[in-house]
Design a protein around this motif. Structure first.
Motif, PDB file in Angstrom:
ATOM      1  N   LEU A 192       0.831  -1.202   0.000  1.00  0.00           N
ATOM      2  CA  LEU A 192       0.000   0.000   0.000  1.00  0.00           C
ATOM      3  C   LEU A 192       0.868   1.256   0.000  1.00  0.00           C
ATOM      4  O   LEU A 192       0.620   2.204  -0.755  1.00  0.00           O
ATOM      5  N   LEU A 193       1.910   1.252   0.826  1.00  0.00           N
ATOM      6  CA  LEU A 193       2.807   2.413   0.915  1.00  0.00           C
ATOM      7  C   LEU A 193       3.609   2.587  -0.380  1.00  0.00           C
ATOM      8  O   LEU A 193       3.871   3.712  -0.810  1.00  0.00           O
ATOM      9  N   TYR A 194       4.005   1.480  -0.984  1.00  0.00           N
ATOM     10  CA  TYR A 194       4.723   1.557  -2.258  1.00  0.00           C
ATOM     11  C   TYR A 194       3.817   1.990  -3.408  1.00  0.00           C
ATOM     12  O   TYR A 194       4.281   2.539  -4.402  1.00  0.00           O
ATOM     13  N   GLY A 195       2.511   1.667  -3.265  1.00  0.00           N
ATOM     14  CA  GLY A 195       1.604   1.841  -4.401  1.00  0.00           C
ATOM     15  C   GLY A 195       1.842   0.781  -5.459  1.00  0.00           C
ATOM     16  O   GLY A 195       1.720   1.024  -6.655  1.00  0.00           O
ATOM     17  N   LYS A 196       2.178  -0.438  -4.990  1.00  0.00           N
ATOM     18  CA  LYS A 196       2.487  -1.540  -5.903  1.00  0.00           C
ATOM     19  C   LYS A 196       1.539  -2.709  -5.656  1.00  0.00           C
ATOM     20  O   LYS A 196       0.909  -2.821  -4.597  1.00  0.00           O
ATOM     21  N   ASP A 197       1.469  -3.603  -6.625  1.00  0.00           N
ATOM     22  CA  ASP A 197       0.711  -4.837  -6.483  1.00  0.00           C
ATOM     23  C   ASP A 197       1.384  -5.723  -5.437  1.00  0.00           C
ATOM     24  O   ASP A 197       2.620  -5.843  -5.400  1.00  0.00           O
ATOM     25  N   LEU A 198       0.595  -6.358  -4.580  1.00  0.00           N
ATOM     26  CA  LEU A 198       1.137  -7.184  -3.507  1.00  0.00           C
ATOM     27  C   LEU A 198       2.047  -8.288  -4.042  1.00  0.00           C
ATOM     28  O   LEU A 198       3.144  -8.509  -3.513  1.00  0.00           O
ATOM     29  N   ASN A 199       1.610  -8.968  -5.076  1.00  0.00           N
ATOM     30  CA  ASN A 199       2.420 -10.061  -5.625  1.00  0.00           C
ATOM     31  C   ASN A 199       3.772  -9.562  -6.129  1.00  0.00           C
ATOM     32  O   ASN A 199       4.788 -10.256  -6.005  1.00  0.00           O
ATOM     33  N   GLU A 200       3.783  -8.369  -6.672  1.00  0.00           N
ATOM     34  CA  GLU A 200       5.033  -7.769  -7.143  1.00  0.00           C
ATOM     35  C   GLU A 200       5.988  -7.528  -5.973  1.00  0.00           C
ATOM     36  O   GLU A 200       7.201  -7.777  -6.076  1.00  0.00           O
ATOM     37  N   VAL A 201       5.442  -7.071  -4.865  1.00  0.00           N
ATOM     38  CA  VAL A 201       6.259  -6.808  -3.672  1.00  0.00           C
ATOM     39  C   VAL A 201       6.800  -8.121  -3.108  1.00  0.00           C
ATOM     40  O   VAL A 201       7.981  -8.226  -2.754  1.00  0.00           O
ATOM     41  N   VAL A 202       5.944  -9.135  -3.015  1.00  0.00           N
ATOM     42  CA  VAL A 202       6.377 -10.440  -2.508  1.00  0.00           C
ATOM     43  C   VAL A 202       7.514 -10.991  -3.360  1.00  0.00           C
ATOM     44  O   VAL A 202       8.517 -11.491  -2.826  1.00  0.00           O
ATOM     45  N   GLU A 203       7.385 -10.877  -4.658  1.00  0.00           N
ATOM     46  CA  GLU A 203       8.414 -11.384  -5.576  1.00  0.00           C
ATOM     47  C   GLU A 203       9.709 -10.583  -5.439  1.00  0.00           C
ATOM     48  O   GLU A 203      10.809 -11.158  -5.449  1.00  0.00           O
ATOM     49  N   GLU A 204       9.592  -9.271  -5.276  1.00  0.00           N
ATOM     50  CA  GLU A 204      10.794  -8.438  -5.128  1.00  0.00           C
ATOM     51  C   GLU A 204      11.576  -8.831  -3.880  1.00  0.00           C
ATOM     52  O   GLU A 204      12.812  -8.979  -3.928  1.00  0.00           O
ATOM     53  N   LYS A 205      10.879  -9.016  -2.758  1.00  0.00           N
ATOM     54  CA  LYS A 205      11.567  -9.360  -1.507  1.00  0.00           C
ATOM     55  C   LYS A 205      12.191 -10.752  -1.588  1.00  0.00           C
ATOM     56  O   LYS A 205      13.268 -10.999  -1.024  1.00  0.00           O
ATOM     57  N   LEU A 206      11.519 -11.659  -2.299  1.00  0.00           N
ATOM     58  CA  LEU A 206      12.077 -13.003  -2.469  1.00  0.00           C
ATOM     59  C   LEU A 206      13.386 -12.955  -3.259  1.00  0.00           C
ATOM     60  O   LEU A 206      14.363 -13.634  -2.918  1.00  0.00           O
ATOM     61  N   GLN A 207      13.422 -12.123  -4.278  1.00  0.00           N
ATOM     62  CA  GLN A 207      14.650 -11.989  -5.079  1.00  0.00           C
ATOM     63  C   GLN A 207      15.787 -11.392  -4.242  1.00  0.00           C
ATOM     64  O   GLN A 207      16.944 -11.819  -4.343  1.00  0.00           O
ATOM     65  N   ILE A 208      15.464 -10.407  -3.406  1.00  0.00           N
ATOM     66  CA  ILE A 208      16.466  -9.824  -2.504  1.00  0.00           C
ATOM     67  C   ILE A 208      16.994 -10.913  -1.574  1.00  0.00           C
ATOM     68  O   ILE A 208      18.215 -11.052  -1.370  1.00  0.00           O
ATOM     69  N   ALA A 209      16.078 -11.685  -1.003  1.00  0.00           N
ATOM     70  CA  ALA A 209      16.452 -12.732  -0.053  1.00  0.00           C
ATOM     71  C   ALA A 209      17.322 -13.795  -0.717  1.00  0.00           C
ATOM     72  O   ALA A 209      18.282 -14.288  -0.110  1.00  0.00           O
ATOM     73  N   LYS A 210      17.015 -14.151  -1.948  1.00  0.00           N
ATOM     74  CA  LYS A 210      17.821 -15.152  -2.666  1.00  0.00           C
ATOM     75  C   LYS A 210      19.265 -14.690  -2.806  1.00  0.00           C
ATOM     76  O   LYS A 210      20.207 -15.483  -2.705  1.00  0.00           O
ATOM     77  N   ASN A 211      19.440 -13.398  -3.047  1.00  0.00           N
ATOM     78  CA  ASN A 211      20.794 -12.863  -3.197  1.00  0.00           C
ATOM     79  C   ASN A 211      21.533 -12.811  -1.850  1.00  0.00           C
ATOM     80  O   ASN A 211      22.736 -13.053  -1.790  1.00  0.00           O
ATOM     81  N   LEU A 212      20.792 -12.473  -0.794  1.00  0.00           N
ATOM     82  CA  LEU A 212      21.409 -12.362   0.527  1.00  0.00           C
ATOM     83  C   LEU A 212      21.679 -13.718   1.163  1.00  0.00           C
ATOM     84  O   LEU A 212      22.692 -13.908   1.847  1.00  0.00           O
ATOM     85  N   PHE A 213      20.757 -14.651   0.954  1.00  0.00           N
ATOM     86  CA  PHE A 213      20.810 -15.950   1.628  1.00  0.00           C
ATOM     87  C   PHE A 213      20.712 -17.060   0.584  1.00  0.00           C
ATOM     88  O   PHE A 213      19.619 -17.578   0.315  1.00  0.00           O
ATOM     89  N   PRO A 214      21.826 -17.450  -0.010  1.00  0.00           N
ATOM     90  CA  PRO A 214      21.811 -18.400  -1.133  1.00  0.00           C
ATOM     91  C   PRO A 214      21.111 -19.723  -0.828  1.00  0.00           C
ATOM     92  O   PRO A 214      20.597 -20.372  -1.741  1.00  0.00           O
ATOM     93  N   LYS A 215      21.067 -20.106   0.449  1.00  0.00           N
ATOM     94  CA  LYS A 215      20.432 -21.368   0.810  1.00  0.00           C
ATOM     95  C   LYS A 215      18.967 -21.426   0.379  1.00  0.00           C
ATOM     96  O   LYS A 215      18.413 -22.504   0.140  1.00  0.00           O
ATOM     97  N   ILE A 216      18.344 -20.251   0.266  1.00  0.00           N
ATOM     98  CA  ILE A 216      16.938 -20.197  -0.143  1.00  0.00           C
ATOM     99  C   ILE A 216      16.733 -20.890  -1.485  1.00  0.00           C
ATOM    100  O   ILE A 216      15.731 -21.555  -1.713  1.00  0.00           O
ATOM    101  N   ASN A 217      17.713 -20.733  -2.373  1.00  0.00           N
ATOM    102  CA  ASN A 217      17.584 -21.322  -3.709  1.00  0.00           C
ATOM    103  C   ASN A 217      17.472 -22.852  -3.650  1.00  0.00           C
ATOM    104  O   ASN A 217      16.899 -23.463  -4.538  1.00  0.00           O
ATOM    105  N   ASP A 218      18.011 -23.451  -2.576  1.00  0.00           N
ATOM    106  CA  ASP A 218      17.911 -24.894  -2.417  1.00  0.00           C
ATOM    107  C   ASP A 218      16.574 -25.321  -1.821  1.00  0.00           C
ATOM    108  O   ASP A 218      16.214 -26.508  -1.855  1.00  0.00           O
TER     109      ASP A 218
END
Length: 220
Positions: A192-218
């Protein structure tokens, strides 16, 4: 099916992807998918530091992040001694190439000064961020991340301004120790604060997390 990523929780739900915070002095297994551990500033006068650091060194390779650790100007434990302990966490995080989860209370300038002095390569995540826009920009300029929790659900215009006026690719969302707070609620307010679609936000944070914590990819 989008996966919510919770960047800091003391109460794992077993749903979605969660970075579960453990206190290094406690008995815990590494059975959770993603675990962070360190010596919390609030516990410094209650634990045996030498044994805690030995355990942290032993566990570090299997952890996804080091911490939470950091500096807190509200507690009575001397700040200069906090810095010595914080620096040891930084050394461990750098040696094992792990991000750090930062606890910071009224000590942003102190923490950022140590980052400038020690020049660590690993990113830091300032969890439960409640600072202002100027501090947020300083943190991001140093290659670090902000993690927002229940604060964004409250009437906090300055905190909302941080979310709206700093790059969202440096933001994560968390539930911290709020046992009754669902990570979905934090994401919904964030979207809501971003003015973005929820699914878009969820996907963005997941991509950030994948880069920070490589284990997620497994795990996906």
């Amino acid at each position: 099916m989008h996966q919510y990523f919770n960047s800091h929780t003391h109460h794992p739900t077993g749903h979605g992807l969660e970075l579960v915070n453990q206190f290094i002095q406690d008995d815990f297994s590494n059975s959770e998918n993603l675990v962070s551990a360190g010596i919390h500033p609030w516990h410094l006068d209650k634990v045996e530091l030498t044994s805690c650091f030995l355990k942290l060194e032993k566990q570090a390779e299997n952890l996804s992040a080091i911490g939470e650790t950091g500096l807190d100007r509200v507690i009575e434990y001397p700040l200069e001694e906090q810095k010595v302990i914080f620096k040891r966490h930084i050394d461990i995080a750098e040696h094992y190439q792990k991000p750090m989860i930062i606890h910071c209370v009224r000590a942003y300038s102190d923490v950022l000064q140590l980052r400038k002095e020690m020049k660590p390569k690993m990113p830091w995540i300032f969890h439960g961020f409640m600072g202002n826009l100027q501090i947020a920009r300083q943190i991001i300029d140093r290659g670090c991340f902000l993690s927002f929790g229940k604060g964004i659900l409250q009437q906090r215009p300055k905190l909302h301004q941080v979310i709206q006026e700093t790059p969202s690719q440096f933001h994560l969302f968390e539930t911290d120790d709020a046992q009754d707070l669902k990570i979905e609620e934090v994401y919904q307010r964030g979207a809501l604060l971003y003015g973005k679609d929820l699914n878009e936000v969820v996907e963005e944070k997941l991509q950030i997390a994948k880069n920070l914590f490589p284990k997620i990819n497994d795990l996906l």
